[in-house]
Write an enzyme that holds these catalytic residues in place. Sequence first.
Site, PDB file in Angstrom:
ATOM      1  N   ARG A 299      34.081  22.708   1.852  1.00  0.00           N
ATOM      2  CA  ARG A 299      34.079  23.995   3.256  1.00  0.00           C
ATOM      3  C   ARG A 299      33.575  25.004   3.665  1.00  0.00           C
ATOM      4  NH1 ARG A 299      40.930  23.858   0.984  1.00  0.00           N
ATOM      5  NH2 ARG A 299      41.353  22.025   1.620  1.00  0.00           N
ATOM      6  N   TYR A 442      37.712  18.613  10.517  1.00  0.00           N
ATOM      7  CA  TYR A 442      37.077  18.234   8.801  1.00  0.00           C
ATOM      8  C   TYR A 442      37.524  19.285   6.929  1.00  0.00           C
ATOM      9  CZ  TYR A 442      33.233  15.018  11.022  1.00  0.00           C
ATOM     10  OH  TYR A 442      32.939  14.255  11.066  1.00  0.00           O
ATOM     11  N   GLU A 443      37.244  18.654   6.555  1.00  0.00           N
ATOM     12  CA  GLU A 443      37.941  18.621   4.925  1.00  0.00           C
ATOM     13  C   GLU A 443      39.463  20.141   4.978  1.00  0.00           C
ATOM     14  OE1 GLU A 443      36.949  18.116   2.581  1.00  0.00           O
ATOM     15  OE2 GLU A 443      34.990  17.116   3.204  1.00  0.00           O
ATOM     16  N   GLY A 444      40.229  19.683   6.154  1.00  0.00           N
ATOM     17  CA  GLY A 444      41.566  20.927   6.477  1.00  0.00           C
ATOM     18  C   GLY A 444      41.861  21.712   7.259  1.00  0.00           C
TER      19      GLY A 444
END
Length: 604
Positions: A299, A442-444
């Site tokens: 993140r 992206y990534e959550g």
Amino acid sequence: MSAYFSKRNLQFLLHEVFHAEDLTKYPYFSAHDRGTFDMAIDSATHIADTLMHPYVREVDRNQPELKNGQVTVHPKVKEYIRAMGEAGLIGAGFSFEKGGQQLPELINSCIGLITMAANNGMMYVGLTSGAANLITSFGSGELIDAYVPNMLSGEWQGTMALTEPQAGSSLSDVMTSATPQPDGTYKIKGQKVFISAGDHDAASNIIHLMLARIDGAPKGTKGISLFVVPKYRSQTDGSADTWTVNNDVTSTGVYHKMGQRGVPAMHLTMGERDDCVGYLLGEPHQGLPYMFQMMNEARIGVGMTAAGIATAAYHAALQYARERPQSRRLNEKNALDAPQTPIINHPDVRRMLLFQKAVTEGSVSLLLEAARLFDIAHAADGEEKENAHLLVEILMPMAKTYPSEMGVQSVSQSVQTFGGYGFTEDFPVEQLYRDIRITPIYEGTTGIQAQDLLGRKMTMKGGKAAQLLMQEIGKTIAEAAAHDELKPYAGMLKTELGQIQEVFQALMPHAGAGDYERYLSDATLFLEQMGIVVVAWQWLKQGIVAKQAMLTQNPQGDELAFYEGKVHTMKFFFHYEVPKTLGLAARLKDPEVLTIVSAKELAL
């Protein structure tokens, strides 16, 4: 070559604000000093200048293509990946024992900023580093020896193969199956979508870190395991250089995207011939915990990608505004025979540029704060280690979301600075506007980050993480209050902390009553409010350092202008961005519910 990032700003943050060399007091980082840190950054800058930035438009316009089962990418991608491998930058953060340089995440994040500002269409090596990190963290010695060296050298690509068509972000609904075999391997069957760098010809093998469910595993996230699934497997036991066996991982399709077009996003099908072999990483049913142990680093990387794209757009807009003459200043409208003035002299253009500078440099500061704490959590002991870990945890939703969400707005203002030209392919901001839009996903997604912050992080360890963050911000407030010029801004930030406390106290009764849908219904607004506050904290930090430098170092010329610009941008953030929290707080304390589905659902 036009500037795409400010090396002076990076040095200011690294060495004047965050004192990067202080990390070398920890034994894990003791082999380094400022010289080795700067060498790594210089190496990345050289690669970015020569192999990345000159090809930013070419990479975008020549998208990956899937033909006859093979994905082709721009030829410079291979050169870039190999150069990063040869420079030791793919594994820069890995320990010496695992073939890395044992550099702090603080430095790795700077490398990410530089390369993603140069050309985020070459977003390959960060994926490989993340996948290799999972193998070294949880894999057996055999798996590490078989895969990691070729990944860190740039010969092989690594991916994170998580998302499935029917599941999206709901990983509890993963359906890819893993059937145990007598030899200890697993037969993998299923589909994965949106797999970045999931297949391409710039690497001789693609190593997927893939979530799957072992036959008979519990439902939900507790039944998910993590597997190493190569595109080609070895003919022998996996240790020899005989990786020629097709592992039944089929590239079903390549998505054509709005932005980041240089990186193929793949639809993969595993086990069509019942011959896809996966190798269990770590223990069964621990796939999701393993992934989340790596998620903070990922993140930070997404946040830095967004900050890099927005930084490149800001510098393009700044250069254009300095060079583009148009009209006269508002108080000189009657002097039509006077030459036109550069648009940077118009107040509204300066507002747009200050907004971009405030967002981009504030975002980078927040991300480096998180990276520094990540390093301390890794290298320190005892209470210092625990406190750093808790601070990383609570900062992470803001560190990922603020640069990405506000980065989109920042690049939009870059386009606006160019006017009509910004909407054309003749200037770079059109592409950068397309590129950055994926980063809030992206990534959550932002909604997931918001639920993580309000639903977990604010109450973590009985609220200790939140208390530690408020204490850290309080230290900066106290330091700023010692300077007459900064004292009003210290007071403003103190007021913001009180406002956050009021909002949180207004929301907590819903959680206490078990009404989590109501408690979290506006979590995204709470995340936005918190994001503004922590970036205001970062700007006050920068303002303190700049003010002290002007008082003690007697800077002249460009150096004086740099420090004055820092204080001026800090003031801009407090006067233009911080007031936005008033509306957010009002909505968060408002008892009217408008977004929760009721028995009488209104048509949308």
